[in-house]
Design a protein around this motif. Structure first.
Motif, PDB file in Angstrom:
ATOM      1  N   LEU A 134     -16.288  -2.088  -7.374  1.00  0.00           N
ATOM      2  CA  LEU A 134     -17.142  -3.276  -7.443  1.00  0.00           C
ATOM      3  C   LEU A 134     -18.452  -3.108  -6.691  1.00  0.00           C
ATOM      4  O   LEU A 134     -19.224  -4.063  -6.577  1.00  0.00           O
ATOM      5  CB  LEU A 134     -16.366  -4.494  -6.930  1.00  0.00           C
ATOM      6  CG  LEU A 134     -15.157  -4.858  -7.796  1.00  0.00           C
ATOM      7  CD1 LEU A 134     -14.332  -5.962  -7.141  1.00  0.00           C
ATOM      8  CD2 LEU A 134     -15.599  -5.290  -9.189  1.00  0.00           C
ATOM      9  N   GLY A 166      -9.062   8.456   3.107  1.00  0.00           N
ATOM     10  CA  GLY A 166      -7.927   7.889   2.383  1.00  0.00           C
ATOM     11  C   GLY A 166      -8.268   6.723   1.484  1.00  0.00           C
ATOM     12  O   GLY A 166      -7.374   5.987   1.078  1.00  0.00           O
ATOM     13  N   GLU A 182      -3.705  -7.136 -13.913  1.00  0.00           N
ATOM     14  CA  GLU A 182      -3.807  -8.434 -13.235  1.00  0.00           C
ATOM     15  C   GLU A 182      -2.806  -9.358 -13.882  1.00  0.00           C
ATOM     16  O   GLU A 182      -2.544  -9.230 -15.082  1.00  0.00           O
ATOM     17  CB  GLU A 182      -5.208  -9.070 -13.401  1.00  0.00           C
ATOM     18  CG  GLU A 182      -6.360  -8.286 -12.844  1.00  0.00           C
ATOM     19  CD  GLU A 182      -6.451  -8.285 -11.316  1.00  0.00           C
ATOM     20  OE1 GLU A 182      -5.653  -8.998 -10.676  1.00  0.00           O
ATOM     21  OE2 GLU A 182      -7.290  -7.554 -10.778  1.00  0.00           O
ATOM     22  N   PHE A 215       0.843  -1.207   0.000  1.00  0.00           N
ATOM     23  CA  PHE A 215       0.000   0.000   0.000  1.00  0.00           C
ATOM     24  C   PHE A 215       0.876   1.255   0.000  1.00  0.00           C
ATOM     25  O   PHE A 215       0.702   2.164  -0.822  1.00  0.00           O
ATOM     26  CB  PHE A 215      -0.925  -0.009   1.226  1.00  0.00           C
ATOM     27  CG  PHE A 215      -1.648   1.294   1.424  1.00  0.00           C
ATOM     28  CD1 PHE A 215      -2.764   1.601   0.651  1.00  0.00           C
ATOM     29  CD2 PHE A 215      -1.194   2.227   2.346  1.00  0.00           C
ATOM     30  CE1 PHE A 215      -3.407   2.822   0.799  1.00  0.00           C
ATOM     31  CE2 PHE A 215      -1.839   3.448   2.498  1.00  0.00           C
ATOM     32  CZ  PHE A 215      -2.948   3.745   1.723  1.00  0.00           C
ATOM     33  N   TYR A 254      -9.297  11.721  -1.574  1.00  0.00           N
ATOM     34  CA  TYR A 254      -9.984  10.506  -2.014  1.00  0.00           C
ATOM     35  C   TYR A 254     -11.461  10.617  -1.650  1.00  0.00           C
ATOM     36  O   TYR A 254     -11.818  11.190  -0.625  1.00  0.00           O
ATOM     37  CB  TYR A 254      -9.352   9.270  -1.360  1.00  0.00           C
ATOM     38  CG  TYR A 254      -8.055   8.849  -2.035  1.00  0.00           C
ATOM     39  CD1 TYR A 254      -7.011   9.742  -2.208  1.00  0.00           C
ATOM     40  CD2 TYR A 254      -7.882   7.558  -2.513  1.00  0.00           C
ATOM     41  CE1 TYR A 254      -5.828   9.371  -2.837  1.00  0.00           C
ATOM     42  CE2 TYR A 254      -6.695   7.171  -3.143  1.00  0.00           C
ATOM     43  CZ  TYR A 254      -5.681   8.081  -3.299  1.00  0.00           C
ATOM     44  OH  TYR A 254      -4.522   7.706  -3.923  1.00  0.00           O
ATOM     45  N   LYS A 290     -13.572   1.651 -12.016  1.00  0.00           N
ATOM     46  CA  LYS A 290     -12.780   2.675 -11.315  1.00  0.00           C
ATOM     47  C   LYS A 290     -13.025   4.048 -11.937  1.00  0.00           C
ATOM     48  O   LYS A 290     -13.179   5.044 -11.222  1.00  0.00           O
ATOM     49  CB  LYS A 290     -11.291   2.334 -11.381  1.00  0.00           C
ATOM     50  CG  LYS A 290     -10.867   1.189 -10.468  1.00  0.00           C
ATOM     51  CD  LYS A 290      -9.367   0.956 -10.627  1.00  0.00           C
ATOM     52  CE  LYS A 290      -8.880  -0.204  -9.787  1.00  0.00           C
ATOM     53  NZ  LYS A 290      -7.447  -0.463 -10.004  1.00  0.00           N
ATOM     54  N   LEU A 318      -4.704   3.926  -9.860  1.00  0.00           N
ATOM     55  CA  LEU A 318      -3.606   3.052  -9.437  1.00  0.00           C
ATOM     56  C   LEU A 318      -4.112   1.620  -9.389  1.00  0.00           C
ATOM     57  O   LEU A 318      -5.262   1.368  -9.030  1.00  0.00           O
ATOM     58  CB  LEU A 318      -3.145   3.501  -8.046  1.00  0.00           C
ATOM     59  CG  LEU A 318      -2.088   2.689  -7.307  1.00  0.00           C
ATOM     60  CD1 LEU A 318      -1.287   3.606  -6.385  1.00  0.00           C
ATOM     61  CD2 LEU A 318      -2.707   1.574  -6.487  1.00  0.00           C
TER      62      LEU A 318
HETATM   63  C1  LIG Z   1     -11.671  -0.314  -6.792  1.00  0.00           C
HETATM   64  C2  LIG Z   1     -11.522  -1.838  -6.678  1.00  0.00           C
HETATM   65  C3  LIG Z   1     -12.295  -2.483  -7.814  1.00  0.00           C
HETATM   66  C4  LIG Z   1     -10.009  -2.162  -6.823  1.00  0.00           C
HETATM   67  O1  LIG Z   1      -9.719  -3.426  -6.330  1.00  0.00           O
HETATM   68  P1  LIG Z   1      -8.397  -4.286  -6.636  1.00  0.00           P
HETATM   69  O2  LIG Z   1      -8.398  -4.785  -8.037  1.00  0.00           O
HETATM   70  O3  LIG Z   1      -8.317  -5.289  -5.562  1.00  0.00           O
HETATM   71  O4  LIG Z   1      -7.180  -3.314  -6.398  1.00  0.00           O
HETATM   72  P2  LIG Z   1      -6.292  -2.423  -7.369  1.00  0.00           P
HETATM   73  O5  LIG Z   1      -4.923  -2.502  -6.814  1.00  0.00           O
HETATM   74  O6  LIG Z   1      -6.445  -2.745  -8.813  1.00  0.00           O
HETATM   75  O7  LIG Z   1      -6.870  -0.958  -7.130  1.00  0.00           O
HETATM   76  C5  LIG Z   1      -6.743  -0.319  -5.876  1.00  0.00           C
HETATM   77  C6  LIG Z   1      -6.919   1.142  -6.120  1.00  0.00           C
HETATM   78  O8  LIG Z   1      -8.219   1.375  -6.695  1.00  0.00           O
HETATM   79  C7  LIG Z   1      -8.552   2.737  -6.439  1.00  0.00           C
HETATM   80  N1  LIG Z   1      -9.939   2.787  -5.984  1.00  0.00           N
HETATM   81  C8  LIG Z   1     -10.473   2.310  -4.855  1.00  0.00           C
HETATM   82  N2  LIG Z   1     -11.798   2.573  -4.822  1.00  0.00           N
HETATM   83  C9  LIG Z   1     -12.084   3.237  -5.963  1.00  0.00           C
HETATM   84  C10 LIG Z   1     -13.277   3.794  -6.508  1.00  0.00           C
HETATM   85  N3  LIG Z   1     -14.459   3.721  -5.870  1.00  0.00           N
HETATM   86  N4  LIG Z   1     -13.216   4.407  -7.709  1.00  0.00           N
HETATM   87  C11 LIG Z   1     -12.046   4.499  -8.370  1.00  0.00           C
HETATM   88  N5  LIG Z   1     -10.868   3.989  -7.910  1.00  0.00           N
HETATM   89  C12 LIG Z   1     -10.911   3.371  -6.711  1.00  0.00           C
HETATM   90  C13 LIG Z   1      -7.567   3.267  -5.400  1.00  0.00           C
HETATM   91  O9  LIG Z   1      -6.613   4.047  -6.090  1.00  0.00           O
HETATM   92  C14 LIG Z   1      -6.922   2.000  -4.891  1.00  0.00           C
HETATM   93  O10 LIG Z   1      -5.596   2.261  -4.459  1.00  0.00           O
HETATM   94  P3  LIG Z   1      -5.279   2.356  -2.866  1.00  0.00           P
HETATM   95  O11 LIG Z   1      -5.275   0.956  -2.373  1.00  0.00           O
HETATM   96  O12 LIG Z   1      -3.938   2.994  -2.830  1.00  0.00           O
HETATM   97  O13 LIG Z   1      -6.357   3.174  -2.223  1.00  0.00           O
HETATM   98  C15 LIG Z   1     -12.064  -2.353  -5.322  1.00  0.00           C
HETATM   99  O14 LIG Z   1     -11.178  -1.954  -4.296  1.00  0.00           O
HETATM  100  C16 LIG Z   1     -13.433  -1.813  -5.028  1.00  0.00           C
HETATM  101  O15 LIG Z   1     -14.403  -2.204  -5.640  1.00  0.00           O
HETATM  102  N6  LIG Z   1     -13.542  -0.888  -4.081  1.00  0.00           N
HETATM  103  C17 LIG Z   1     -14.807  -0.243  -3.747  1.00  0.00           C
HETATM  104  C18 LIG Z   1     -15.573  -1.095  -2.745  1.00  0.00           C
HETATM  105  C19 LIG Z   1     -16.429  -0.223  -1.874  1.00  0.00           C
HETATM  106  O16 LIG Z   1     -17.296   0.464  -2.310  1.00  0.00           O
HETATM  107  N7  LIG Z   1     -16.129  -0.258  -0.596  1.00  0.00           N
HETATM  108  C20 LIG Z   1     -16.836   0.531   0.350  1.00  0.00           C
HETATM  109  C21 LIG Z   1     -15.856   1.070   1.353  1.00  0.00           C
HETATM  110  S1  LIG Z   1     -16.692   2.063   2.560  1.00  0.00           S
END
Ligand SMILES: CC(C)(COP(=O)(O)OP(=O)(O)OC[C@H]1O[C@@H](n2cnc3c(N)ncnc32)[C@H](O)[C@@H]1OP(=O)(O)O)[C@@H](O)C(=O)NCCC(=O)NCCS
Length: 248
Positions: free
Chosen positions: A179, A82, A126, A46, A72, A173, A101
């Motif tokens: 997701l 964050g 991936e 991270f 963020y 994203k 990212l």
């Molecule tokens: C975005 C997401 C698809 C990425 O998952 P992943 O493939 O495992 O991870 P990746 O390494 O490819 O991407 C991570 C990056 O996605 C970005 N990201 C996270 N949430 C995002 C969003 N809602 N929109 C756009 N980008 C996002 C960040 O830059 C993150 O980096 P960080 O770890 O430094 O914060 C997944 O984390 C996700 O669906 N997050 C949202 C889930 C949600 O709504 N959670 C509720 C929390 S309160």
């Protein structure tokens, strides 16, 4: 037109090459989020990704890495703690810089949208087997995509699924939902995503498969970048990624 020609700046970074001694450039929210990881390896990944992202922005704009303010935005909890859609405020520019990212294995890719008309950006990487599990088609693919998968030779099915997956994550994203929006609702088998509702669904989308070799990633990676700009877009020359004949 390449991603670079559309005002997008991309870089692949090996996470172990990032100097974690630079963690002092991160701000409070980033340090606080790092402290939530129980696994030291995940915490370091991270930190390395966030440092690499700041260094990338800094190299592009001339702003020092520590001068960037992270803003963020999580559309689910709106906490701004964050996580969520990555955006940074820079001393040198008005508004918020949109970035993206993705980490996979020992690599990460960072992307920044220097063209202010771009309203959403998403990059995803991936390694080869990420989408190779039973149930992936019913979980993540649209009926149209599943129809295309049936025509793919068995030896190429894993690759097909992984390429669809990075396109979906890139689009989700860029959309900002991640997701939280079911990937099975977004069709990415064509040159632009379909199945999106609301204003972003009517925006000018660009979806491009990135060459791992071109980025400096190992050859078994798949990578995609998605952007959208609201219509009307001043640039009429934006091209869409070309998909290989017969699908991804
Ligand atoms: C975005 C997401 C698809 C990425 O998952 P992943 O493939 O495992 O991870 P990746 O390494 O490819 O991407 C991570 C990056 O996605 C970005 N990201 C996270 N949430 C995002 C969003 N809602 N929109 C756009 N980008 C996002 C960040 O830059 C993150 O980096 P960080 O770890 O430094 O914060 C997944 O984390 C996700 O669906 N997050 C949202 C889930 C949600 O709504 N959670 C509720 C929390 S309160």
């Amino acid at each position: 037109m390449t991603a670079a020609a559309r005002g997008l700046s991309l870089a692949a970074v090996r996470l172990s090459d990032v100097d974690l001694g630079l963690a002092h450039v991160l701000d409070e929210a980033e340090v606080a989020r790092a402290s939530t990881f129980r696994s030291p390896a995940l915490r370091d990944a991270f930190l390395a990704g966030r440092i690499a992202l700041r260094l990338h922005i800094s190299a592009l704009t001339g702003d020092s890495p520590e001068s960037l303010e992270e803003h963020y935005l999580c559309p689910t909890c709106s906490s701004g703690q964050g996580h969520g859609i990555p955006r940074y405020r820079l001393p040198s520019r008005p508004g918020l810089l949109r970035v993206s990212l993705s980490r996979s294995g020992s690599w990460c890719v960072v992307a920044a949208a220097l063209d202010d008309r771009i309203a959403g950006i998403g990059v995803d990487i991936e390694n080869g087997s990420a989408a190779d599990f039973e149930g992936f088609p019913s979980l993540a693919m649209t009926a149209n995509e599943r129809g295309q998968l049936e025509k793919v030779p068995p030896a190429l099915k894993t690759r097909f699924q992984t390429r669809l997956w990075v396109r979906k994550e890139a689009v989700l994203k860029a959309l900002g939902t991640g997701l939280a929006k079911a990937p099975s609702l977004v069709d990415v088998s064509g040159p632009t995503p379909s199945g999106l509702t609301g204003p972003p669904g009517r925006a000018l989308w660009s979806l491009e498969d990135l060459s791992p070799a071109g980025l400096g990633l190992p050859g078994d990676f798949a990578a995609s970048i998605a952007t959208f700009a609201e219509i009307p877009h001043a640039s009429r020359t934006m091209e869409y990624g070309h998909l290989p004949a017969g699908g991804p």
